[in-house]
Design an enzyme around this catalytic site. Structure first.
Site, PDB file in Angstrom:
ATOM      1  N   THR A   8       1.974   5.745  -6.460  1.00 17.15           N
ATOM      2  CA  THR A   8       0.560   6.127  -6.561  1.00 17.15           C
ATOM      3  C   THR A   8      -0.308   5.660  -5.291  1.00 17.15           C
ATOM      4  OG1 THR A   8       0.727   6.284  -8.803  1.00 17.15           O
ATOM      5  CG2 THR A   8      -1.366   6.500  -8.101  1.00 17.15           C
ATOM      6  N   VAL A   9      -0.558   4.396  -5.228  1.00 16.48           N
ATOM      7  CA  VAL A   9      -1.246   3.928  -4.068  1.00 16.48           C
ATOM      8  C   VAL A   9      -0.707   4.000  -3.028  1.00 16.48           C
ATOM      9  CG1 VAL A   9      -2.630   1.833  -3.416  1.00 16.48           C
ATOM     10  CG2 VAL A   9      -2.498   2.296  -5.879  1.00 16.48           C
ATOM     11  N   LYS A 100      -3.406  -7.173  -9.342  1.00 11.31           N
ATOM     12  CA  LYS A 100      -4.412  -7.981  -9.929  1.00 11.31           C
ATOM     13  C   LYS A 100      -3.602  -9.173 -10.895  1.00 11.31           C
ATOM     14  CE  LYS A 100      -4.229  -4.403 -13.103  1.00 11.31           C
ATOM     15  NZ  LYS A 100      -4.332  -3.137 -12.345  1.00 11.31           N
ATOM     16  N   GLU A 124      -9.174  -6.838  -2.037  1.00  8.63           N
ATOM     17  CA  GLU A 124     -10.276  -6.192  -2.550  1.00  8.63           C
ATOM     18  C   GLU A 124      -9.755  -5.071  -3.743  1.00  8.63           C
ATOM     19  OE1 GLU A 124     -13.949  -5.720  -1.391  1.00  8.63           O
ATOM     20  OE2 GLU A 124     -13.509  -5.006  -3.451  1.00  8.63           O
ATOM     21  N   GLY A 129     -10.528  -1.036  -7.978  1.00 10.56           N
ATOM     22  CA  GLY A 129     -10.175   0.138  -7.284  1.00 10.56           C
ATOM     23  C   GLY A 129     -10.842   0.076  -5.974  1.00 10.56           C
ATOM     24  N   GLY A 182      -3.988  11.933 -18.034  1.00  9.70           N
ATOM     25  CA  GLY A 182      -3.590  11.100 -17.182  1.00  9.70           C
ATOM     26  C   GLY A 182      -4.514  10.012 -16.763  1.00  9.70           C
ATOM     27  N   GLU A 185      -1.583   4.729 -19.228  1.00  9.67           N
ATOM     28  CA  GLU A 185      -0.054   4.827 -18.989  1.00  9.67           C
ATOM     29  C   GLU A 185       0.621   5.200 -20.325  1.00  9.67           C
ATOM     30  OE1 GLU A 185       1.288   3.029 -16.393  1.00  9.67           O
ATOM     31  OE2 GLU A 185      -0.682   2.756 -15.235  1.00  9.67           O
ATOM     32  N   ASP A 196      -5.566  -6.149 -19.034  1.00 12.48           N
ATOM     33  CA  ASP A 196      -6.172  -5.803 -17.844  1.00 12.48           C
ATOM     34  C   ASP A 196      -7.399  -6.214 -17.213  1.00 12.48           C
ATOM     35  OD1 ASP A 196      -5.434  -3.549 -15.172  1.00 12.48           O
ATOM     36  OD2 ASP A 196      -7.576  -3.188 -16.243  1.00 12.48           O
ATOM     37  N   LYS A 200      -8.716  -8.944 -14.228  1.00 17.10           N
ATOM     38  CA  LYS A 200      -9.788  -8.769 -13.333  1.00 17.10           C
ATOM     39  C   LYS A 200     -10.857  -9.474 -13.357  1.00 17.10           C
ATOM     40  CE  LYS A 200      -8.478  -3.629 -13.326  1.00 17.10           C
ATOM     41  NZ  LYS A 200      -9.018  -2.493 -13.908  1.00 17.10           N
TER      42      LYS A 200
HETATM   43  N1  LIG Z   1      -2.612   3.168  -9.801  1.00 16.55           N
HETATM   44  C1  LIG Z   1      -3.778   2.737  -9.623  1.00 16.55           C
HETATM   45  O1  LIG Z   1      -4.687   3.562 -10.084  1.00 16.55           O
HETATM   46  C2  LIG Z   1      -4.180   1.405  -9.073  1.00 16.55           C
HETATM   47  C3  LIG Z   1      -5.534   0.998  -9.141  1.00 16.55           C
HETATM   48  C4  LIG Z   1      -5.894  -0.274  -8.627  1.00 16.55           C
HETATM   49  C5  LIG Z   1      -4.844  -1.343  -8.313  1.00 16.55           C
HETATM   50  N2  LIG Z   1      -3.437  -0.787  -8.400  1.00 16.55           N
HETATM   51  C6  LIG Z   1      -2.479  -1.666  -8.100  1.00 16.55           C
HETATM   52  O2  LIG Z   1      -1.655  -1.226  -7.145  1.00 16.55           O
HETATM   53  C7  LIG Z   1      -0.330  -1.605  -7.277  1.00 16.55           C
HETATM   54  C8  LIG Z   1       0.471  -0.415  -7.370  1.00 16.55           C
HETATM   55  O3  LIG Z   1       0.492   0.636  -8.251  1.00 16.55           O
HETATM   56  P1  LIG Z   1       0.905   1.947  -8.447  1.00 16.55           P
HETATM   57  O4  LIG Z   1       0.127   2.788  -9.477  1.00 16.55           O
HETATM   58  O5  LIG Z   1       0.754   2.479  -7.042  1.00 16.55           O
HETATM   59  O6  LIG Z   1       2.325   1.659  -8.836  1.00 16.55           O
HETATM   60  P2  LIG Z   1       3.500   2.557  -8.813  1.00 16.55           P
HETATM   61  O7  LIG Z   1       3.142   4.058  -8.621  1.00 16.55           O
HETATM   62  O8  LIG Z   1       4.502   2.451  -9.810  1.00 16.55           O
HETATM   63  O9  LIG Z   1       4.211   2.410  -7.479  1.00 16.55           O
HETATM   64  C9  LIG Z   1       5.057   1.016  -7.365  1.00 16.55           C
HETATM   65  C10 LIG Z   1       5.673   1.020  -5.849  1.00 16.55           C
HETATM   66  O10 LIG Z   1       6.108  -0.064  -5.642  1.00 16.55           O
HETATM   67  C11 LIG Z   1       7.682  -0.114  -5.382  1.00 16.55           C
HETATM   68  N3  LIG Z   1       8.241  -1.122  -6.080  1.00 16.55           N
HETATM   69  C12 LIG Z   1       8.174  -1.775  -7.284  1.00 16.55           C
HETATM   70  N4  LIG Z   1       8.665  -2.844  -7.466  1.00 16.55           N
HETATM   71  C13 LIG Z   1       9.373  -3.004  -6.334  1.00 16.55           C
HETATM   72  C14 LIG Z   1      10.499  -4.096  -5.820  1.00 16.55           C
HETATM   73  N5  LIG Z   1      10.703  -5.145  -6.537  1.00 16.55           N
HETATM   74  N6  LIG Z   1      10.710  -4.041  -4.455  1.00 16.55           N
HETATM   75  C15 LIG Z   1      10.627  -2.984  -3.483  1.00 16.55           C
HETATM   76  N7  LIG Z   1       9.502  -1.977  -4.100  1.00 16.55           N
HETATM   77  C16 LIG Z   1       8.824  -2.018  -5.464  1.00 16.55           C
HETATM   78  C17 LIG Z   1       8.058   1.345  -6.157  1.00 16.55           C
HETATM   79  O11 LIG Z   1       9.433   1.605  -5.560  1.00 16.55           O
HETATM   80  P3  LIG Z   1      10.055   3.049  -5.792  1.00 16.55           P
HETATM   81  O12 LIG Z   1       9.092   4.261  -5.581  1.00 16.55           O
HETATM   82  O13 LIG Z   1      11.279   3.070  -4.994  1.00 16.55           O
HETATM   83  O14 LIG Z   1      10.481   2.785  -7.270  1.00 16.55           O
HETATM   84  C18 LIG Z   1       6.954   2.146  -6.298  1.00 16.55           C
HETATM   85  O15 LIG Z   1       6.977   2.981  -4.774  1.00 16.55           O
HETATM   86  C19 LIG Z   1      -0.152  -2.411  -8.376  1.00 16.55           C
HETATM   87  O16 LIG Z   1      -0.596  -3.761  -8.483  1.00 16.55           O
HETATM   88  C20 LIG Z   1      -1.596  -1.949  -9.212  1.00 16.55           C
HETATM   89  O17 LIG Z   1      -1.900  -2.717 -10.214  1.00 16.55           O
HETATM   90  C21 LIG Z   1      -3.373   0.434  -8.969  1.00 16.55           C
END
Ligand SMILES: NC(=O)c1ccc[n+]([C@@H]2O[C@H](COP(=O)([O-])OP(=O)(O)OC[C@H]3O[C@@H](n4cnc5c(N)ncnc54)[C@H](OP(=O)(O)O)[C@@H]3O)[C@@H](O)[C@H]2O)c1
Length: 423
Positions: A8-9, A100, A124, A129, A182, A185, A196, A200
């Protein structure tokens, strides 16, 4: 630079870096180039158009490649990401992370290691976010002693509580609706249980007071006990119900707690709606500051990650670390919850008969808790019970908890149906 994660990010970070490279490079004053992206699955369809030779499943291609100066981690979870970040720092790379969990649990150690290796750790995006929080504390509020930080910092619970208040939904119904929209989770335990928000708050508290606030030291209570009827009573009494993350400075100690709370309707945090986040800061010089915005989502979070990258690139270009390293004061500790002074709201189901109010009043008096309001709300003739709503003046949380369990044990009390702290 190397990117870990393309979800997602990560997809939004990569998209910005690939489609906006000239603008970002101009702002940074150096050429910014995305060299490698570490993922788990090379075949997975991606939300961003990206050359397949950029992708790798081999951590060393990002963590140990000498051509990579900066590692951006947007994968998430504790291990292996903590180890990956440590490896990157040991290899002399700067790190930017949105993680986090890693920053709340291991941030102080990673920051110490980074200072030793003369590299920077930016985070940051790990809190709030797209809302600029960490940089605000690390730069704009540096002239202050921070007195308190109070926040609505989890969008999922705020959406759920908002729907319970507005539509009278049960917790389960509101969570199901949030998942369908959405905003939650599939497994929402981390959000609903306050985990969570505690991660933070650990990061915010550590930065605000320059102490090591561990998630395990933070008092944490989720929103599981809040019922639809509490919103009706809250409104009548002039409050909203929010999951509040609160930290406050006391001499030699800080309070750090996450729990649902009744927030006066005229407080800015009472007006934070939907999945929005808001952080209310009070500094001795600046006074009160409110920071509001999108606390999650791929694009707002990518805004924070790429913003960190530009800031970092500028300082690399200047040949300096942009910000002083942290010095954490180990003498300041977290106040045990029992010693925190707070007001409270009790909803009590009692037998509708004489002497009940006196018995309840006696328990409060013996625990040294002074009552602010005492209202009989509803009586049910079919089972001869009534509902009482009691609010208290400020008291030690330990006294409130003792009063709660002593009342629950009274013969004339059917249940202490709800207990909420009043903010
Ligand atoms: N989503 C939000 O709104 C949001 C907001 C603030 C902070 N964050 C933080 O941002 C981070 C990512 O969140 P997200 O929502 O983007 O997560 P996500 O959609 O689940 O994406 C995670 C990504 O990391 C990769 N990954 C996971 N474990 C891995 C490993 N062991 N080795 C290599 N790649 C790995 C996955 O690879 P594959 O695609 O190949 O499976 C996927 O591309 C988290 O720490 C989250 O807390 C997210």
């Amino acid at each position: 630079m190397g990117l870990i994660g393309l979800g997602t990010v990560g997809a939004q970070v990569a998209d910005r870096m690939l489609t906006w490279r000239p603008q970002l490079s101009r702002r940074a004053g150096v050429e910014l180039c995305l060299q490698r992206v570490l993922v788990r699955d090379l075949k997975k369809p991606r939300a961003v158009e990206i050359a397949s030779d950029l992708l790798t499943v081999e951590p060393a291609d990002v963590l140990e490649d000498p051509a990579i100066d900066v590692v951006l981690e947007v994968a998430g979870g504790d291990e292996p990401m903590r180890s990956y970040l440590e490896r990157a720092i040991r290899a002399g790379k700067h790190v930017i992370t949105a993680n986090k969990v890693v920053m709340a649990k291991h941030g102080p150690e990673l920051l110490d290691l980074a200072a030793e290796k003369n590299v920077d750790v930016y985070f940051e995006a790990a809190v709030g976010g797209g809302i600029p929080l960490i940089s605000t504390f690390r730069t704009d509020l540096q002239a202050n002693t921070i007195k308190q930080v109070s926040a609505v910092i989890n969008g999922t619970t705020n959406y759920v509580l908002g729907r319970m208040a507005a539509a009278g939904l049960s917790l389960g119904e509101a969570v199901a609706e949030a998942q369908a929209a959405g905003f939650a989770e599939a497994d929402s335990t981390d959000d609903i249980g306050g985990f969570d928000a505690a991660y933070k708050l650990a990061i915010l508290g550590s930065i605000a007071y320059e102490i090591k606030v561990r998630p395990s030291e933070i008092y944490r209570e989720g929103i599981e006990g809040v019922e639809a009827v509490d919103f009706r009573y809250a409104r009548e009494l002039g409050y909203a119900i929010k999951l509040i993350a609160h930290t406050q400075r006391h001499p030699g100690q800080v309070e750090a707690r996450v729990h649902p709370a009744m927030v006066p309707l005229d407080h800015p945090l009472a007006r934070v709606e939907g999945a929005e986040n808001a952080v209310f800061v009070e500094g001795d010089l600046v006074g009160q500051v409110l920071l509001v915005g999108q606390g999650a989502g791929g694009r707002p979070t990518a805004s924070a990650v790429v913003g960190d990258l530009i800031d970092l690139a500028r300082s690399i270009r200047r040949g300096v670390q942009s910000r002083p390293s942290f010095s954490f004061d180990d003498r300041i500790t977290v106040v045990p919850m029992g010693e925190v002074v707070t007001r409270a709201y009790f909803r009590i189901r009692v037998d509708d008969k004489p002497g009940v109010l006196a018995a309840i009043g006696q328990v409060f008096a013996e625990e040294g808790v002074s009552i602010s309001s005492f209202i009989q709300k509803d009586a049910w003739s079919q089972d001869q019970t009534a509902e009482l709503v009691v609010t208290t003046h400020p008291s030690f949380d330990a006294s409130l908890q003792r009063a709660r369990s002593r009342m629950a044990a009274l013969e004339s009390v059917r249940a202490v149906s709800s207990f909420l702290r009043v903010f």
